[in-house]
Design a protein around this motif. Structure first.
Motif, PDB file in Angstrom:
ATOM      1  N   THR A  78      40.451  51.885 -78.225  1.00  0.00           N
ATOM      2  CA  THR A  78      39.489  51.422 -79.225  1.00  0.00           C
ATOM      3  C   THR A  78      38.297  50.713 -78.586  1.00  0.00           C
ATOM      4  O   THR A  78      37.484  50.117 -79.294  1.00  0.00           O
ATOM      5  CB  THR A  78      40.173  50.466 -80.221  1.00  0.00           C
ATOM      6  N   HIS A  79      38.190  50.793 -77.271  1.00  0.00           N
ATOM      7  CA  HIS A  79      37.084  50.172 -76.548  1.00  0.00           C
ATOM      8  C   HIS A  79      35.918  51.156 -76.493  1.00  0.00           C
ATOM      9  O   HIS A  79      36.121  52.337 -76.190  1.00  0.00           O
ATOM     10  CB  HIS A  79      37.534  49.787 -75.137  1.00  0.00           C
ATOM     11  N   PRO A  80      34.683  50.725 -76.783  1.00  0.00           N
ATOM     12  CA  PRO A  80      33.555  51.664 -76.851  1.00  0.00           C
ATOM     13  C   PRO A  80      33.227  52.354 -75.535  1.00  0.00           C
ATOM     14  O   PRO A  80      32.581  53.410 -75.545  1.00  0.00           O
ATOM     15  CB  PRO A  80      32.392  50.770 -77.306  1.00  0.00           C
ATOM     16  N   VAL A  81      33.639  51.787 -74.414  1.00  0.00           N
ATOM     17  CA  VAL A  81      33.376  52.415 -73.112  1.00  0.00           C
ATOM     18  C   VAL A  81      34.634  53.078 -72.555  1.00  0.00           C
ATOM     19  O   VAL A  81      34.628  54.254 -72.168  1.00  0.00           O
ATOM     20  CB  VAL A  81      32.841  51.377 -72.104  1.00  0.00           C
ATOM     21  N   LYS A  82      35.753  52.350 -72.528  1.00  0.00           N
ATOM     22  CA  LYS A  82      36.982  52.870 -71.936  1.00  0.00           C
ATOM     23  C   LYS A  82      37.523  54.085 -72.680  1.00  0.00           C
ATOM     24  O   LYS A  82      38.193  54.940 -72.086  1.00  0.00           O
ATOM     25  CB  LYS A  82      38.041  51.770 -71.883  1.00  0.00           C
ATOM     26  N   LEU A  83      37.253  54.163 -73.981  1.00  0.00           N
ATOM     27  CA  LEU A  83      37.699  55.297 -74.784  1.00  0.00           C
ATOM     28  C   LEU A  83      37.320  56.633 -74.150  1.00  0.00           C
ATOM     29  O   LEU A  83      38.119  57.577 -74.121  1.00  0.00           O
ATOM     30  CB  LEU A  83      37.071  55.187 -76.181  1.00  0.00           C
ATOM     31  N   ASN A  84      36.110  56.704 -73.607  1.00  0.00           N
ATOM     32  CA  ASN A  84      35.607  57.974 -73.075  1.00  0.00           C
ATOM     33  C   ASN A  84      36.436  58.500 -71.913  1.00  0.00           C
ATOM     34  O   ASN A  84      36.515  59.713 -71.698  1.00  0.00           O
ATOM     35  CB  ASN A  84      34.151  57.796 -72.627  1.00  0.00           C
ATOM     36  N   PHE A  85      37.074  57.606 -71.182  1.00  0.00           N
ATOM     37  CA  PHE A  85      37.811  58.025 -69.993  1.00  0.00           C
ATOM     38  C   PHE A  85      39.177  58.631 -70.310  1.00  0.00           C
ATOM     39  O   PHE A  85      39.836  59.140 -69.407  1.00  0.00           O
ATOM     40  CB  PHE A  85      37.941  56.847 -69.022  1.00  0.00           C
ATOM     41  N   PHE A  86      39.599  58.592 -71.575  1.00  0.00           N
ATOM     42  CA  PHE A  86      40.849  59.269 -71.932  1.00  0.00           C
ATOM     43  C   PHE A  86      40.710  60.779 -71.750  1.00  0.00           C
ATOM     44  O   PHE A  86      41.710  61.477 -71.534  1.00  0.00           O
ATOM     45  CB  PHE A  86      41.258  58.928 -73.364  1.00  0.00           C
ATOM     46  N   ASN A 131      31.471  56.055 -86.993  1.00  0.00           N
ATOM     47  CA  ASN A 131      32.051  55.062 -87.904  1.00  0.00           C
ATOM     48  C   ASN A 131      31.850  53.619 -87.459  1.00  0.00           C
ATOM     49  O   ASN A 131      31.880  52.704 -88.285  1.00  0.00           O
ATOM     50  CB  ASN A 131      33.558  55.312 -88.075  1.00  0.00           C
ATOM     51  N   LYS A 132      31.683  53.409 -86.154  1.00  0.00           N
ATOM     52  CA  LYS A 132      31.591  52.048 -85.626  1.00  0.00           C
ATOM     53  C   LYS A 132      30.132  51.633 -85.441  1.00  0.00           C
ATOM     54  O   LYS A 132      29.250  52.461 -85.199  1.00  0.00           O
ATOM     55  CB  LYS A 132      32.323  51.947 -84.280  1.00  0.00           C
ATOM     56  N   ASP A 133      29.920  50.349 -85.533  1.00  0.00           N
ATOM     57  CA  ASP A 133      28.593  49.781 -85.286  1.00  0.00           C
ATOM     58  C   ASP A 133      28.487  49.497 -83.787  1.00  0.00           C
ATOM     59  O   ASP A 133      28.698  48.378 -83.328  1.00  0.00           O
ATOM     60  CB  ASP A 133      28.410  48.504 -86.111  1.00  0.00           C
ATOM     61  N   ILE A 134      28.140  50.535 -83.031  1.00  0.00           N
ATOM     62  CA  ILE A 134      28.150  50.445 -81.572  1.00  0.00           C
ATOM     63  C   ILE A 134      26.814  49.916 -81.061  1.00  0.00           C
ATOM     64  O   ILE A 134      25.745  50.370 -81.493  1.00  0.00           O
ATOM     65  CB  ILE A 134      28.443  51.828 -80.944  1.00  0.00           C
TER      66      ILE A 134
END
Length: 319
Positions: A78-86, A131-134
């Motif tokens: 659910t982290h805006p940066v770490k999510l991408n590395f999945f 959906n998120k306010d990034i």
């Protein structure tokens, strides 16, 4: 139930899969170099053993983290940066599917598992962004990984999936490559350079056009046409831009994100070698050979830095 006492395992980052991506890409480079540059097979065979062993080790550690510290996994997811590395998990599996393409049952299993997770993480990332306010500051080239990673499906799926399915993944990757390139150039040019930790992710700009070219050739019956040439030239242009920015990387402290340098250059190398194989243009031969040596040196250097960081206890720490 999670343990209350923190351990290094709790901070084992999903970004570690970028290691297997870099090594997997290099293995494919040497696999192609056997055909195009007459390299001895032993180098490819050694890399196969290394990338297979490391993939298994990293996967086991991350699964152990999942079992012992599920909240830590959820925090990354659910982290805006770490999510991408999945997406590096599925992309690593797709690279292994390519490496072991001659072992059909293994390659097919890896492909379908990886393709399924790839489309899941792509759709999850897109809906997360919507959906998120990034904050704009959270945008960085790692955003390419979950959606543009779909291009890698087209390079591994020939023989396993039909043309329609591969075109779906290819179209998804191409569309979001164009969109995200515009967004990220806007962020970097008008809103300040990336944080030092994420400067190496600038290399990711090289990967989408290089992988797109390889995927396009797979679904276009191997014809190196004008579109393929455009994609390759865009990858080369981004590599030249990165070289022009080289002085920005001299004093960067080592982070595991340095592995972001490795796969893009491996992808560019493979694209250049394939271009030479299709066209016999000597420029591609020399560029491919130079890129292969450069990629090998980068991976050796980053690998040594990683080992040193592990012994100094700098990996798997709370940020």
């Amino acid at each position: 139930m999670e343990e209350t006492k923190p351990s290094r395992l709790q901070y084992f980052p999903v970004m570690m899969f970028a290691i297997t991506m870099g090594l997997g890409g290099l293995a494919l480079d040497y696999k192609k170099a056997i055909e195009v540059l007459s390299f001895p097979p032993i180098l490819f065979q050694i890399l196969c053993v290394i990338v297979s062993a490391l993939s298994l080790i990293i996967f086991c550690f991350y699964m152990l983290k999942f079992l012992k510290y599920p909240r830590a996994i959820l925090s990354e997811f659910t982290h805006p940066v770490k999510l991408n590395f999945f997406a590096t998990i599925s992309m690593s599996a797709l690279l292994l599917s390519n490496i072991f393409h001659n072992i059909a049952p293994l390659s097919r299993t890896l492909f379908f598992l990886a393709a399924g997770f790839q489309i899941f993480i792509a759709l999850y990332a897109i809906t997360y962004w919507l959906n998120k306010d990034i904050e704009f500051a959270h945008s960085n080239p790692a955003w390419f990984i979950p959606v543009v990673g779909n291009l890698l499906v087209t390079t591994a799926g020939v023989g396993f999936a039909n043309h329609t399915l591969l075109m779906f993944f290819f179209s998804l990757g191409i569309f979001f490559w164009i969109i995200l390139t515009a967004i990220l150039f806007n962020r970097i040019i008008f809103h300040g350079m990336l944080a030092q930790k994420f400067l190496p992710t600038l290399a990711i700009f090289i990967a989408p056009p290089a992988v797109a070219m390889l995927g396009y050739l797979r679904i276009n019956n191997g014809e190196f046409d004008l579109f393929a040439e455009i994609l390759l030239n865009i990858a080369i242009i981004f590599a030249l831009i990165l070289f022009a920015l080289a002085k920005s990387f001299y004093k960067i402290k080592f982070f595991i994100s340095w592995w972001a340098f490795t796969f893009p250059f491996a992808a560019l190398t493979l694209a250049l070698l394939v271009a030479y194989e299709k066209t016999s243009i000597l420029l591609y031969y020399f560029l491919g050979f130079f890129s292969l040596i450069l990629t090998t040196c980068i991976i050796i250097f980053v690998g040594i830095k990683t080992i040193q960081a592990i012994f100094r206890g700098e990996i798997c720490k709370e940020e």
